[in-house]
Design a protein around this motif. Structure first.
Motif, PDB file in Angstrom:
ATOM      1  N   GLY A   1       1.114  -5.665  12.476  1.00  0.00           N
ATOM      2  CA  GLY A   1       2.400  -5.431  13.121  1.00  0.00           C
ATOM      3  C   GLY A   1       2.319  -5.549  14.629  1.00  0.00           C
ATOM      4  O   GLY A   1       1.432  -6.222  15.171  1.00  0.00           O
TER       5      GLY A   1
ATOM      6  N   TRP B   1       0.855  -1.193   0.000  1.00  0.00           N
ATOM      7  CA  TRP B   1       0.000   0.000   0.000  1.00  0.00           C
ATOM      8  C   TRP B   1       0.885   1.235   0.000  1.00  0.00           C
ATOM      9  O   TRP B   1       1.514   1.568   0.992  1.00  0.00           O
TER      10      TRP B   1
ATOM     11  N   LEU C   1      -1.529  -8.272   9.286  1.00  0.00           N
ATOM     12  CA  LEU C   1      -0.983  -7.072   8.661  1.00  0.00           C
ATOM     13  C   LEU C   1      -0.799  -5.920   9.641  1.00  0.00           C
ATOM     14  O   LEU C   1      -0.355  -4.839   9.242  1.00  0.00           O
TER      15      LEU C   1
ATOM     16  N   VAL D   1      -6.890  -1.890   5.972  1.00  0.00           N
ATOM     17  CA  VAL D   1      -5.448  -1.938   5.767  1.00  0.00           C
ATOM     18  C   VAL D   1      -4.901  -0.561   5.399  1.00  0.00           C
ATOM     19  O   VAL D   1      -3.842  -0.136   5.864  1.00  0.00           O
TER      20      VAL D   1
ATOM     21  N   ALA E   1      -0.022  -0.906  16.747  1.00  0.00           N
ATOM     22  CA  ALA E   1      -1.245  -1.030  15.959  1.00  0.00           C
ATOM     23  C   ALA E   1      -2.417  -0.351  16.666  1.00  0.00           C
ATOM     24  O   ALA E   1      -3.213   0.356  16.041  1.00  0.00           O
TER      25      ALA E   1
ATOM     26  N   THR F   1      -1.362   1.054   7.239  1.00  0.00           N
ATOM     27  CA  THR F   1      -0.208   0.421   6.603  1.00  0.00           C
ATOM     28  C   THR F   1       0.658   1.453   5.888  1.00  0.00           C
ATOM     29  O   THR F   1       0.196   2.136   4.966  1.00  0.00           O
TER      30      THR F   1
END
Length: 309
Positions: free
Chosen positions: A155, A99, A153, A119, A160, A123
């Motif tokens: 982390g 991304w 995805l 996401v 996060a 990201t």
């Protein structure tokens, strides 16, 4: 009013319990944009798509519903997800996503609402563009956010959570699933997390609970709703259809109006959005209802945004 959705498109490669594979256009933000267009809304999606077969498939799918697609950079390949379905239609995901979003060409007129999430909002490096665009537009537009947590995805957990909470603080309306909240805040109740998020800034927080229904919280009200009975084919896109129906129903309402929704209005909102999710899970792929299907499934709504916008 017009909507701007910022986020990823994903080719969902759905693998049935018997091993059969089907490719569906997906990606949570793209699904929300598609759902809004199916409901007759003016919507632009700022995303990334490669010039490959799945990218063209997704672009045709979105444009066929009336979504304006603007791209910010061209990735080497269109993101994909292997979607495994269990015997009950429940979905698990394995992703191949990069991304790197850059600011794209947006309509001259500012949107009335901006939706971010999934996401794309957390990201790097593209998340910086998502947040910058939402912050730039929020002086005149309301903002919604759906974390749509994908643990593989996200982390490191603490970082996060911090990224998610930054998005929550930027938003007027937040929708999350009970599974999202369980990963972000293990052992805490959905009501407790929703109340915490309200203190960060949103006027309205919604929590979906699959077959157990949904929950809505404002600073003054807490309302729950049951899920309509439905024979589940798969659950892909259910939460995104819920989100699209919510945004449609609340179109044109400012932040103060969101926080001022009464218990009856919140119950109607949850009922209507739950009906949209039920239509989606009754068929394969992230295919949300159009206006006539939603009316047939959930009845005419007093919150229909044609009366609010």
């Amino acid at each position: 009013m017009s909507f701007l959705v910022i986020g990823e498109c994903v080719a969902d490669i759905v693998r049935d319990a018997d091993g059969t594979e089907r490719i569906h256009p997906g990606g949570s933000p793209a699904n929300v944009a598609y759902g809004l267009a199916r409901l007759g809304r003016d919507v632009t999606l700022l995303t990334q798509l490669a010039d490959d077969p799945t990218g063209r498939l997704i672009a045709d799918h979105l444009k066929g519903a009336g979504v304006r697609v603007e791209t910010g950079g061209v990735p080497a390949r269109t993101p994909s997800a292997i979607v495994g379905l269990d015997a009950h239609g429940g979905a698990t995901y394995t992703f191949d996503i990069a991304w790197t979003l850059e600011a794209g060409e947006l309509p001259a007129a500012r949107p009335g609402h901006v939706h971010i999430g999934s996401v794309a909002a957390v990201t790097a490096p593209g998340a910086a563009t998502v947040l910058a665009e939402a912050e730039r537009l929020r002086d005149r537009a309301t903002v919604s956010y759906d974390p749509n947590v994908r643990p593989a995805l996200m982390g490191e957990h603490g970082a996060a959570v911090a990224r998610v909470e930054r998005c929550v603080a930027l938003s007027d309306l937040v929708k999350a699933s009970d599974e999202d909240l369980a990963w972000l805040y293990p052992g805490e109740s959905a009501e407790s997390v929703a109340a915490r998020w309200l203190r960060l800034g949103p006027a309205l927080v919604l929590v979906t609970r699959g077959a157990a229904g949904s929950l809505a919280l404002t600073g003054r009200e807490t309302v729950t709703a049951v899920a309509p009975p439905v024979a589940v084919v798969d659950t892909v896109g259910a939460g995104d259809s819920f989100m699209s129906a919510v945004l449609d129903a609340l179109a044109g309402r400012g932040r103060d109006a969101l926080g001022g929704l009464g218990a009856d209005e919140l119950a109607e909102l949850l009922r209507r959005a739950g009906a949209a999710a039920a239509v989606t899970v009754s068929r394969a792929g992230a295919l949300p209802p159009d206006r006539s299907e939603l009316d047939a499934a959930g009845g005419e709504s007093a919150l229909r945004s044609g009366r609010a916008s």
